[in-house]
Motif scaffolding. Structure first.
Motif, short mmCIF file in Angstrom:
data_model
loop_
_atom_site.label_atom_id
_atom_site.label_comp_id
_atom_site.label_asym_id
_atom_site.label_seq_id
_atom_site.Cartn_x
_atom_site.Cartn_y
_atom_site.Cartn_z
N ILE A 260 0.86 -1.32 0.02
CA ILE A 260 0.09 0.10 0.03
C ILE A 260 0.71 1.24 -0.05
CG2 ILE A 260 -1.65 1.42 1.27
CD1 ILE A 260 -3.17 -1.34 1.83
N LYS A 261 1.98 1.34 0.77
CA LYS A 261 3.06 2.45 0.66
C LYS A 261 3.33 2.80 -0.77
CE LYS A 261 7.27 1.76 2.30
NZ LYS A 261 8.35 1.79 3.26
N ASN A 262 3.75 1.66 -1.44
CA ASN A 262 4.11 1.76 -2.79
C ASN A 262 3.04 2.24 -3.63
OD1 ASN A 262 4.87 0.88 -5.76
ND2 ASN A 262 6.64 1.08 -4.85
N ALA A 263 2.04 1.54 -3.91
CA ALA A 263 0.82 2.03 -4.59
C ALA A 263 0.34 3.53 -4.27
CB ALA A 263 -0.43 0.99 -4.33
N GLN A 266 2.87 5.83 -5.64
CA GLN A 266 2.78 6.00 -7.46
C GLN A 266 1.55 6.66 -7.74
OE1 GLN A 266 3.20 2.74 -10.12
NE2 GLN A 266 4.10 1.51 -8.18
N ARG A 267 0.44 6.39 -7.09
CA ARG A 267 -0.89 7.14 -7.53
C ARG A 267 -0.81 8.57 -7.16
NH1 ARG A 267 -6.44 7.20 -5.52
NH2 ARG A 267 -7.37 8.33 -7.55
N GLU A 274 -0.54 14.71 -13.58
CA GLU A 274 -1.80 14.93 -14.65
C GLU A 274 -1.99 16.52 -14.90
OE1 GLU A 274 -5.44 13.24 -13.60
OE2 GLU A 274 -4.62 11.25 -13.55
N PHE B 7 -7.42 0.89 -6.84
CA PHE B 7 -6.64 0.40 -8.10
C PHE B 7 -6.74 -1.26 -7.79
CE2 PHE B 7 -4.08 1.29 -4.60
CZ PHE B 7 -3.36 0.02 -4.42
N GLU B 160 -4.72 3.34 -12.53
CA GLU B 160 -4.71 4.87 -11.80
C GLU B 160 -3.54 5.22 -11.51
OE1 GLU B 160 -8.33 6.06 -9.45
OE2 GLU B 160 -8.15 4.32 -8.54
N GLU B 161 -2.61 5.14 -12.34
CA GLU B 161 -1.12 5.40 -12.34
C GLU B 161 -0.40 4.67 -11.26
OE1 GLU B 161 -0.07 8.01 -14.41
OE2 GLU B 161 -2.06 8.14 -15.11
N VAL B 162 -0.90 3.62 -11.04
CA VAL B 162 -0.14 2.50 -10.27
C VAL B 162 0.36 1.48 -11.03
CG1 VAL B 162 -0.04 1.14 -8.22
CG2 VAL B 162 -1.26 3.06 -8.22
N ARG B 166 5.94 -2.18 -10.77
CA ARG B 166 6.85 -1.28 -9.98
C ARG B 166 6.46 -1.72 -8.43
NH1 ARG B 166 6.61 4.97 -11.35
NH2 ARG B 166 8.38 5.07 -10.18
N ASN B 167 5.11 -1.89 -8.39
CA ASN B 167 4.58 -2.07 -7.09
C ASN B 167 5.26 -3.25 -6.41
OD1 ASN B 167 3.32 -2.02 -4.78
ND2 ASN B 167 1.38 -1.76 -5.68
N SER B 170 9.15 -3.04 -5.64
CA SER B 170 9.70 -2.46 -4.60
C SER B 170 9.64 -3.44 -3.28
CB SER B 170 9.26 -1.13 -4.33
OG SER B 170 7.94 -1.04 -3.82
#
Lengths: 274, 204
Positions: A260-263, A266-267, A274, B7, B160-162, B166-167, B170
């Motif tokens: 969740i930290k990574n997602a 990124q989001r 944007e 997402f 949604e940009e994720v 990459r997820n 890491s």
């Protein structure tokens, strides 16, 4: 009371922000090489390829960006033990309180719950409007304004979203955290807030700033309890519409906290761009 | 919290799975669209027994995803360090994990609509941009594909940009740092076993 309540977190946030560190340390492009070589290996036994020559420069740049191997995200997380504690707390809160309540709330027919969701979203228009303006996104601000007018009138106070159906005007999420990002403020370090979930030092400041624009705070000025009750209602309503997203993450991720930290990082970065 | 993590709400990752059809001038978007239609058809077929449906979806997935390139990208530098045996095991486990995860998500599908926004192709790579329109939100999803023979195969999904790759990259890197590749594989094995058990229970 109210003022004290507002200023204290603001001070903390300023402190956090002033000590903000860069959120990303680019590593070497490890993925790219791997990809190239793997594709090359696979192509050895295939016939030649047809490159379609030079596209326009603009298009090509776009492509370069799109296909460029992204740098691995390195997220600054100096408070990880504390964050994990809050993550655990939120997790328990979700499974033992919010989720059961939301499940019970599903007795309300779905169209009604979607209308509640639309209503809250419409009410938050000023936040998106102001931040679009601050980022000089005049067209988006105009969109938000016209959506607000149409949805508040034709959509009966925001219960329905005719703006999307007829005018094909889509909502674009904007908030002060993104505005700061647009002006070049780095995300700083990752934070998990109790109740509110993942954030970072920049967005936390943004959340507080957005509180000044949020109509809820003016409608219920100085009545903390009502605001909290409404926010809780909104959360339960959203979870009742949601299809067990969080459960899905929990089930499959080897380390849900890291996932969740990574997602989330990124989001947020994607939204800023944007 | 749940809202932020939307997402993963997307079972539609699967909608990419096209049947191996006649080669020709089918561009990436055409292939995606065919699949979307097919998978939705499968999901709407209430008569079909869920075990059989899962099987059909599973074989489609395995045809459509380029799990090896995905695995390479996820492990990145660790891929180079891994021996062939470890690599193979990782690919197998990773594909099981992804398949299991999204199988669960896809069955939550109701009546979301898929819109095709844009397609970019260059040489053997393509990007197909779609939007999933749900009742309360529009969720942008980008598929990154690579050409193998006549088929476009997915090597990354950006929701949604994720980016999926990459997820995983890491969080898996952190695990490899702590416990080495063996440790990672062991944890994945455990996870896959766990998931298989729960899905068996669900079928009963």
């Amino acid at each position: 009371m109210r003022n004290a309540f507002r200023i204290f977190p603001l001070l903390i946030a300023l402190l956090l922000l002033s000590s903000s560190v860069t959120g990303e340390v680019p590593l070497k492009k490890e993925g790219q090489e791997a990809f190239r070589s793997s594709v090359a290996d696979d192509r050895k036994d295939e016939a030649g390829q047809g490159g379609d020559g030079e596209a326009e420069d603009e298009f090509k740049d776009d492509f370069e960006d799109e296909f460029a191997e992204e740098e691995p995200l390195i997220i600054s997380d100096p408070f990880e033990p504390l964050n994990r504690a809050f993550f655990w707390f939120n997790d328990k809160l979700y499974f033992y309180l919010l989720k059961p309540v939301a499940r019970g709330f599903r007795v309300v027919p779905e169209p009604a719950r979607i209308s509640f969701s639309n209503f809250f979203s419409n009410l938050a228009t000023p936040i998106r409007f102001v931040n679009s303006l601050l980022q000089l996104k005049i067209k988006d601000a105009g969109n938000e304004f016209s959506r607000f007018v149409v949805n508040t009138t034709v959509g009966i106070g925001g219960l329905f979203d005719p703006g999307k159906k007829w005018a094909k005007v889509r909502k674009k999420e904007e908030d002060f955290g993104q505005t700061l990002g647009w002006y070049g403020v780095k995300p700083g370090f990752y934070i998990v807030l109790p109740l509110l979930g993942p954030s970072n030092s920049r967005d936390f400041l943004g959340q507080i700033a957005d509180g000044f624009i949020d109509p809820l705070n003016y409608i219920f000025d100085d009545r903390e309890l009502e605001i909290i009750a409404l926010k809780a209602f909104e959360a339960v309503n959203e979870i009742s519409i949601d299809k067990d997203t969080y459960e899905g993450i929990k089930r499959q991720a080897l380390d849900p906290y890291a996932f969740i930290k990574n997602a989330h990082t990124q989001r947020r970065e994607g939204m800023v761009k944007e | 919290m749940a809202k932020r993590a939307r997402f993963l709400l997307i079972p539609i990752i699967f909608l990419l799975l096209t049947p191996a059809a006649a080669p020709g001038s089918r561009g990436p978007t055409d292939q995606v669209r065919e699949t979307v239609d097919r998978v939705i058809e499968l999901l709407k077929d209430k008569e079909m027994d869920s075990g059989k449906r899962r099987q059909m979806l599973s074989s489609l997935i395995r045809k459509r995803f380029e799990f090896r390139i995905m695995s390479q990208q996820v492990l990145a530098t660790n891929w180079k360090k891994a021996n062939p045996d470890e690599r193979d095991r990782f690919v197998t486990l990773f594909s099981d994990l992804l398949e299991n995860t999204y199988m669960e998500r896809i069955e939550a599908y109701t009546d979301e609509k898929v819109e095709y926004v844009n397609e970019k192709v260059r040489d053997d790579r393509a990007i197909v941009e779609t939007i999933i329109v749900t009742k309360t939100a529009d969720i942008p999803i980008r598929y990154k594909l690579v050409m193998k023979g006549d088929e476009w195969l997915v090597y990354d999904v950006v929701i949604e940009e994720v980016s999926l790759i990459r997820n995983y990259r890491s969080s898996y890197r952190e695990i490899v740092m702590k416990d080495g590749i063996e440790g990672l594989l062991a944890r994945m094995e455990e996870k896959v076993k766990e998931m298989n058990e729960t899905s068996k229970k669900a079928e009963k």
